[in-house]
Design a protein around this motif. Structure first.
Motif, PDB file in Angstrom:
ATOM      1  N   GLU A 208       0.902  -1.102   0.088  1.00 47.58           N
ATOM      2  CA  GLU A 208      -0.038   0.154  -0.149  1.00 47.58           C
ATOM      3  C   GLU A 208       0.946   1.278   0.047  1.00 47.58           C
ATOM      4  OE1 GLU A 208      -2.915  -0.131   3.147  1.00 47.58           O
ATOM      5  OE2 GLU A 208      -4.059   1.800   2.079  1.00 47.58           O
ATOM      6  N   PHE A 228      -5.183   4.427 -11.505  1.00 48.00           N
ATOM      7  CA  PHE A 228      -4.947   3.161 -10.968  1.00 48.00           C
ATOM      8  C   PHE A 228      -5.696   2.003 -11.559  1.00 48.00           C
ATOM      9  CE2 PHE A 228      -3.119   6.261  -8.075  1.00 48.00           C
ATOM     10  CZ  PHE A 228      -1.796   5.895  -8.217  1.00 48.00           C
ATOM     11  N   VAL A 262      -3.026   3.961  -1.989  1.00 45.90           N
ATOM     12  CA  VAL A 262      -3.742   2.916  -2.979  1.00 45.90           C
ATOM     13  C   VAL A 262      -3.004   1.404  -2.547  1.00 45.90           C
ATOM     14  CG1 VAL A 262      -3.774   2.251  -5.287  1.00 45.90           C
ATOM     15  CG2 VAL A 262      -3.550   4.476  -4.905  1.00 45.90           C
ATOM     16  N   PHE A 264      -2.143  -2.383  -3.453  1.00 49.44           N
ATOM     17  CA  PHE A 264      -1.879  -3.143  -4.464  1.00 49.44           C
ATOM     18  C   PHE A 264      -1.799  -4.621  -4.009  1.00 49.44           C
ATOM     19  CE2 PHE A 264      -0.240   0.750  -5.425  1.00 49.44           C
ATOM     20  CZ  PHE A 264      -0.743   1.200  -6.736  1.00 49.44           C
ATOM     21  N   ALA A 277      -4.084  -2.753  -8.509  1.00 48.34           N
ATOM     22  CA  ALA A 277      -4.859  -1.742  -7.436  1.00 48.34           C
ATOM     23  C   ALA A 277      -6.164  -2.413  -6.907  1.00 48.34           C
ATOM     24  CB  ALA A 277      -5.109  -0.574  -8.115  1.00 48.34           C
TER      25      ALA A 277
END
Lengths: 364, 782
Positions: A208, A228, A262, A264, A277
């Motif tokens: 993240e 993303f 974000v 991932f 994402a």
């Protein structure tokens, strides 16, 4: 989705002569009449045996994890129609220590919780970011995050400071790393978007990346989410801000201190490794958006009441507040945010620095 | 008058949305908020976009367009389907407004704000310089494409209209202590105060984060949450603007760093039925042009061109009529690349041709793009007279021709919550109003009487000259009470609270409130600079509040701080002193006496130190000592003089040597009359600026010879006291006279002469008091 970004940035804004460290939280489940039912207390009781002595030391230095100087911060996550508040804790494992020392302490804690060494990918990441920290003069190095599954099993997360190290051409070293992770060229070049922290699970399965930015418009958030490959949901963030502030948002989101993260999922190995994402979380410094603690509390409780959230643990954590030595308490709320994972319902998050009832309590 | 609590959203067409309000008294009368639309001129859209292919002179393209407000027929039909076909439509009378263009460049949102005209269809002209090819592409994508339909870019008009606060009560509160605490805790250095727009941004953050700002809304029975949010929006905007004004004024008067710490708390409650200026934001998405239309509006050229928007703004109709104040304005531009066809006409009479986008090929004769051009304008009045401006050279790409150059001003006074009943109430309010007319026109103090609250009972002062007038005016409120006593309330002169103010400012609304019971707070603060070895040890101060015009020579309120020991860099004597008084900041004052003890054993006596009540903070420091200057206006010959504006200031220590005896004359002017460069220099060099506006009296009323007081600071390291002032006398025959540029020494008082001679060289008066004279005065004072 994941524990919120610690809010130590606000600490930097204080000048010399900052207040003494706040007392530690009571880690005894059942310390108060309502405490036995608190999910947060249960988590705190579970992690207590793992805490480094430096966190518990009565004469510890103030931590820059939280505005109040407390080395521990609780995060609550609420969602409509979901029970509980999914509490998690971030902590500074070595308050006041050098970044390298804190990084080692955080790694130790993660090892203890996972019962294993971090994966080789995570070790390489740690080495890389540690190098950047040494080059650019890291501020804190690392934090540790802890949460508890329904079965009671603890899980750890390592938060690594992304220091603003630069290459020979003066370009930030994080640029290439960030673009590979994002999988798309940067957007919003006028908003000073820069990663400041990386959260990683010890197995390396989820990364993240946490960013800070200049003030944003709700439409900017859509642009970020599209980059993303996420569904643009800036409107939901705007609506939450309008509900919490009781005011219309016509221009920028009304906060001078905002950011986002974000999360991932990392799939595949070696050259075939890809990041997908999973979730976008908008954050604002709670005070910058809503004001002093009392107003943050009022706004969150009012929103929770309307949406039927379980606020018991949050209320209980609030009741444990107390000003050390009779001084006015420093801000306890760190961040408020909105977690947007795919098309799932949005979840609201808030962090609260752990304050104890008294210094004595932390010895117990 | 429409009912703010009756708002209904109306959807029309494919994606249109607007709002309607019901009349408060007539349920069949409704008001529709008009929506923005791209203007059409001679059948073509008023839109142009240019892309520069080689030499853009710093930019890659330019987009210009004009918007207007309309009530679409389909919106009316949609509303009538819901509200009934037997309704009728009323019209709003705008008192102000702003138009916003929301766009994005590569997904990054931007907003551009301009001021629309207040008459006709409220035209707003936008011009956007596109810095990069990426920005040009964003605009091309937004406005063109085979699919047509709506663009992602939109325009919002936020127009202000007078109405009553119905269905809710609102209280706006500013707690200075919280803001100051926040400032101390989080930031100790600021360099942006003093600029209105930046101040407002900072103020918003301080108010929110510190908790110093609070808006409480109490809904009446049956009112909706939506109304609560709208009232809260209105309350916050009102509060932010009020605090921004306070902070900006404190910054200009600067008697120490950190102007927030010189602000004092206030709160104001707006009861139901109070007349307020309500906002009606409404937006609409712009449209994409068809491929054929795009060919007409889009051009691609090699070099950057000069493009300037000329705009008539403000209210150019006589209030309450459609009668314009002039016929046309003929503008002539001089720019090297366009030798012909440089004159065009803006038409005032229909409001539709109030703007013009002038362009010319870019001048690169000097090797780079030359943005500088010169223009003049000729106003053609209805009576056949004309006024020709001097040539104006500028690089501005937006030129607003403001109503004051037409000689028009319309200021309306509206009773907001005056208790016009009861034995202790107000019988009527006499309003004395004054502004400087164009040279050669008689200058008189006009008086009109207000007898009831509400917009419908407002009292308006109109002036229509065919010559430019200044932007300032002054007024005095004389409340005639039911018990036959009189209460006078007079605001200070408009100093410079809005240095970046670019509005038209001619159709102002002044809200008149209850004369009694204004919450007042006085703050005693201390700075102990660590650069000094000597510190403040102890402060004993007694403060009294005097309002001679309303209370003679007796003090109204008093407070004493004994044995206060300032600590740290900035500290405040507690508790703060709160009391209630008439809002009469023009001539009420604080009288302070006491002793300040220093760590080196010395002390300083505040001996009847007096300062204007406009400034509600007394600052003591270990680097300066405070003295007051009495301004004596008793000699002014009010048989000939209508008004005197006295501006006083000190120079910051670091610029005294730089200026020497050549202090720039522009420093005596209000900051909104200065150029940008002058404002920057003024902010860097002036401190403790005060404007005293001395108003004559209407016929039959005796002018009070009131003393004013100017508090000044002398650096302890500098034995000499020095300050500057200038006074502009406006005579009843419309001429003006100013004090002679001179130096005065040995006095801590200013005696304004009966009338400055007509023949002197006007300028700044530098007044100094040498150490010997000062010591003698202090001995005399005890």
């Amino acid at each position: 989705m994941s524990p919120p970004i610690p809010s130590g940035s606000a600490r930097l804004q204080q000048g010399p002569g900052a207040a003494p460290p706040a007392p530690l939280p009571s880690l005894q489940a059942g310390a108060g009449p309502a405490a036995a039912v608190s999910l947060l207390d249960r988590l705190l009781a579970a992690i207590r045996p793992l805490l480094p002595p430096a966190v518990l030391a009565p004469d510890r230095l103030p931590s820059d994890l939280t505005p109040s100087g407390a080395p521990m911060e609780a995060a609550f996550v609420w969602a409509d129609g979901e029970p509980g508040c999914d509490p998690r804790v971030s902590l500074d494992p070595a308050p006041g220590a050098l970044p390298g020392t804190r990084l080692e302490a955080a790694l130790s804690l993660c090892r203890a919780v996972a019962g294993a060494e971090p994966s080789p990918e995570v070790s390489r990441l740690v080495a890389r970011l540690s190098c950047w920290q040494r080059q650019a003069g890291g501020r804190y190095g690392a934090w540790a995050g802890l949460r508890q599954s329904a079965s009671g099993r603890l899980a750890a997360k390592l938060y690594l400071e992304v220091a603003p190290a630069v290459d020979a051409a003066g370009r930030p070293r994080w640029v290439g790393f960030e673009q590979r992770l994002a999988g798309a060229p940067p957007v919003l070049t006028g908003r000073n978007v820069r990663p400041t922290m990386l959260g990683v699970t010890p197995d390396g399965g989820v990364l993240e990346l946490y960013y800070r930015t200049d003030p944003l418009f709700p439409g900017d958030l859509d642009t970020l989410m599209r980059r993303f490959g996420l569904v643009p949901r800036g409107r939901e963030i705007r609506r939450l801000v309008e509900r919490l502030t009781g005011r219309s948002v016509r221009f920028e989101i009304p906060s001078s201190d905002v950011g986002f993260s974000v999360a991932f999922q990392i799939v595949g190995e070696g050259r075939a490794q890809r990041a997908h994402a999973l979730a976008f979380t908008f954050y604002s410094n709670a005070a910058a958006l809503l004001g002093p603690d009392a107003r943050v509390t009022e706004a969150l409780l009012a929103e929770g009441a309307v949406r039927g959230w379980d606020m018991a643990a949050y209320r209980h954590a609030l009741s444990g507040s107390g000003a050390p030595h009779g001084e006015a308490p420093l801000q306890r709320h760190g961040l408020v945010g909105l977690v947007l994972a795919g098309k799932a319902s949005a979840r609201v998050t808030a962090t609260l620095a752990a304050f104890g009832q008294s210094r004595e309590a932390c010895h117990g | 008058m429409f009912d703010v609590s009756s708002v209904r959203e109306i959807e029309y067409g494919a994606s249109g949305v607007t709002y309607v309000y019901q009349d408060h008294d007539n349920p069949k009368l409704w008001y529709m908020v008009p929506v923005p639309r791209l203007r059409t001129l001679d059948g073509a859209p008023s839109f142009g976009m240019t892309e520069y292919t080689s030499n853009g002179g710093g930019i890659a393209g330019l987009c210009t367009f004009e918007m207007e407000l309309v009530q679409p027929l389909e919106a009316r039909r949609a509303a009538e389907e819901i509200l009934g076909s037997d309704i009728s439509w009323g019209g709003f009378v705008w008192v102000g407004g702003t138009a916003y263009f929301y766009y994005d460049i590569a997904g990054e949102n931007e907003v551009l704000a301009v001021e629309p005209t207040l008459y006709g269809t409220n035209v707003a002209a936008f011009q956007i310089e596109l810095a990069t090819p990426e920005a040009v592409n964003s605009f091309k994508n937004a406005f063109s494409g085979d699919e047509g339909g709506a663009s992602t870019f939109r325009v919002e008009y936020e127009m202000q209209v007078l109405t009553k606060l119905l269905g809710a009560k609102a209280t706006v509160i500013y707690t200075a202590e919280a803001a100051i605490e926040y400032e101390k805790k989080y930031k100790t250095v600021r360099d942006t105060w003093g600029n209105q727009k930046q101040v407002l941004q900072e103020v918003k953050q301080v108010l929110r984060q510190s908790g110093a700002g609070e808006v409480k809304v109490e809904l009446g029975p049956g009112s909706s949450d939506e109304l609560a949010q709208r009232v809260r929006d209105w309350g916050w905007t009102t509060l932010e603007n009020q605090v921004a004004d306070t902070v900006a004024a404190a910054a200009v008067m600067a008697t120490g760093p950190n102007p927030v710490s010189a602000t004092t708390s206030f709160n104001q409650t707006y009861q139901e039925d109070t007349v307020i200026d309500w906002s009606t934001p409404v937006s609409s998405f712009m449209r994409r042009f068809s491929p054929d239309e795009w060919k007409q509006v889009f051009t691609k050229v090699d070099n950057r061109k000069l493009s300037v928007v000329f705009n008539l703004i403000g209210e150019l109709n006589r209030s309450g009529t459609d009668d314009p104040v002039a016929e046309t304005v003929t503008v002539t531009v001089t720019y090297p690349t366009r030798p012909t066809d440089n004159t065009f006409t803006l038409i005032v009479t229909d409001g539709d041709q109030s703007s013009k986008i002038y362009d010319a090929p870019g001048d690169f004769s000097g090797g780079s793009y030359n943005p500088e051009f010169t223009y003049t304008y000729v106003i053609n009045f209805k009576d056949g007279k004309t006024f020709k401006s001097d040539p104006i050279t500028t690089t501005d790409t937006l030129v607003n021709i403001t109503p004051n150059v037409f000689g028009t001003r319309q200021v309306t006074f509206i009773g907001q919550n005056i208790p016009f009943s009861g034995p202790a109430g107000v019988r009527e309010v006499n309003i004395d109003f004054f502004f400087a007319p164009p040279a050669g026109n008689p200058a008189i103090v006009q008086t009109k009487t207000l007898t009831a609250n509400g917009a419908e009972n407002g009292v308006r002062f109109d002036s229509f000259y065919n010559l430019p007038i200044g932007q300032n005016y002054s007024y005095r409120l004389r409340y005639q009470m039911a018990d036959n006593s009189e209460i006078v309330s007079e605001p200070p002169g408009a100093l410079s609270s809005a240095p970046d103010y670019t509005g038209s400012g001619n159709a102002d609304i002044v809200f008149v409130a209850d004369p009694k019971g204004l919450f007042t707070q006085f703050t005693l603060r201390a700075f102990n600079y660590t650069t000094e070895t000597t510190t403040l040890l102890l402060v004993d101060v007694n403060a009294q509040y005097f309002d001679p015009v309303n209370n003679g020579d007796k003090w109204i309120a008093e407070n004493t701080w004994s044995n206060w020991q300032p600590t740290g860099l900035l500290s405040f004597a507690e508790p703060r002193w709160n009391f209630q008084a008439v809002d009469n900041t023009n001539n009420a004052y604080f009288n302070l006496s006491g002793t300040i003890f220093y760590s080196n054993g010395e002390s300083f006596t505040l001996d009847g130190y007096r300062q204007s009540s406009e400034y509600k903070t007394m600052t003591v420091t270990n680097t300066v000592q405070n003295y007051s200057v009495k301004v004596d206006s008793s000699l002014v010959d009010w048989t000939q003089v209508a008004s005197v504006n006295l501006t006083m200031f000190q120079l910051k220590p670091q610029v005294r040597e730089k200026f020497g005896k050549n202090v720039p004359a522009f420093l005596s002017r209000p900051r909104h009359e200065m150029t940008t460069a002058q404002r920057i220099e003024a902010e860097a060099s002036q401190q403790n600026v005060m404007l005293f506006s001395l108003l004559g009296a209407p016929s039959g009323v005796v002018v009070d010879s009131l003393e004013r007081f100017y508090g000044i600071q002398r650096p302890i390291a500098e034995p000499t006291i020095e300050f500057y002032y200038t006074a502009v006398y406006v005579l009843k025959d419309g001429t003006t006279r100013e004090l002679e540029s001179q130096e005065v020494s040995g006095r801590l008082s200013v005696e304004l002469p009966a009338l400055p001679p007509a023949t002197v060289t006007p300028g700044l008066v530098r007044q100094v008091m040498e150490p010997g004279a000062l010591a003698a005065r202090m001995r005399q004072g005890g």
